[in-house]
Design a protein around this motif. Sequence first.
Motif, PDB file in Angstrom:
ATOM      1  N   ALA A   4       0.968  -1.217  -0.151  1.00 41.19           N
ATOM      2  CA  ALA A   4       0.106  -0.066   0.000  1.00 41.19           C
ATOM      3  C   ALA A   4       1.001   1.225   0.100  1.00 41.19           C
ATOM      4  CB  ALA A   4      -0.766   0.142   1.107  1.00 41.19           C
ATOM      5  N   ASP A   7       2.443   1.826  -3.486  1.00 37.50           N
ATOM      6  CA  ASP A   7       1.390   2.095  -4.387  1.00 37.50           C
ATOM      7  C   ASP A   7       1.240   3.569  -4.264  1.00 37.50           C
ATOM      8  OD1 ASP A   7      -0.901   1.287  -6.438  1.00 37.50           O
ATOM      9  OD2 ASP A   7      -2.160   2.174  -4.610  1.00 37.50           O
ATOM     10  N   ARG A   8       0.888   4.274  -2.927  1.00 39.64           N
ATOM     11  CA  ARG A   8       0.915   5.554  -2.768  1.00 39.64           C
ATOM     12  C   ARG A   8       1.862   6.539  -3.500  1.00 39.64           C
ATOM     13  NH1 ARG A   8      -0.876   7.266   3.142  1.00 39.64           N
ATOM     14  NH2 ARG A   8      -0.681   9.238   2.190  1.00 39.64           N
ATOM     15  N   ARG A  11       1.652   6.660  -7.231  1.00 35.42           N
ATOM     16  CA  ARG A  11       0.652   7.639  -7.602  1.00 35.42           C
ATOM     17  C   ARG A  11       0.793   9.130  -6.992  1.00 35.42           C
ATOM     18  NH1 ARG A  11      -3.666   4.538  -9.425  1.00 35.42           N
ATOM     19  NH2 ARG A  11      -3.250   2.208  -8.843  1.00 35.42           N
ATOM     20  N   GLU A  12       1.814   9.462  -6.399  1.00 39.37           N
ATOM     21  CA  GLU A  12       1.914  10.603  -5.877  1.00 39.37           C
ATOM     22  C   GLU A  12       2.445  11.660  -6.702  1.00 39.37           C
ATOM     23  OE1 GLU A  12       1.386  13.606  -4.119  1.00 39.37           O
ATOM     24  OE2 GLU A  12       0.972  12.091  -2.628  1.00 39.37           O
TER      25      GLU A  12
END
Length: 301
Positions: A4, A7-8, A11-12
């Motif tokens: 997780a 993934d953050r 996408r940041e």
Amino acid sequence: MFEALIDRIEREERLSVVSEKLKAKLEPLVGHGVVRDVLTGRWLGHSAHPAVVVAPLAGWFGGTLLDVVGGPGSASAARRLIGVGTLAAMPAAMTGAAEWLTTDSAEERVGTAHAALADGATAMYAFSWLLRVRRHDRAAITAALIGASLAGATAFVGGHLSFRRGVGVTTVAFQSGPSDWAPLHFDAEPSAEHPVRATADGVVFVVVAAPPESSASTGVSRAPHVMESRCSHRGGPLHEGSVVDGCVECPWHGARFDLDTGAVRRGPAAAPQPVYEVDVSGDETMIRREELGGLRSNSTS
């Protein structure tokens, strides 16, 4: 939890803003010549960064291990190891930056986080070394433990870049053309002036005709040069590139590959391009290549 978090990071979008500013400053320093070739590993045959990072990690973790189990008598050795590791972090950062310059999207953002963690680890170990020089041993050990935690996180994120995202991995590792003679289908007539796209067994190839003067000197038409079109560096389409000084040049990052051997003549690529045997019989051009690697030869099975 780790998935997780990664993934953050991927996408940041704010990391992309930081990345672009950093690239604008670093790109002129690295350039497109010898410096880039050295830093990206052309001389080594693969990415230089994974090999270079061994030195700072060995110094840092060696010093921290002595802090934990070595006792007061090992303080001097721990200080020297951490000092050497901190100095060795500079070439590690330089090779990593050169590799990162040719990334984008999620890879670019994760690379930025990787660099930030590495810088944090370097700063903490440099602080730890300074505290040791001033004989503040307890504080120095604390700083080193924080640095070790950051270095571990750096290694985890770097592993994601390599093993999940493939940064630094030869992009043709899992692609294979025919190992037995198979016909090559051209999109256009081969030329010595520019690359032409062709296909065989579902793989895209780049084709460059032999120069007319080479055939004129022998009286025999030479077969064209054929190599896989997916650039070994970042997967750029070589058939959309150009022919320069006996090489095909990638349109994405300017890597050059020798038409005869596939050897890298200019970085940032480090791995050679797969070249195929060619046999021209009448109107049909046949190609093949012996594959020794199991991953490549099994890629289409």
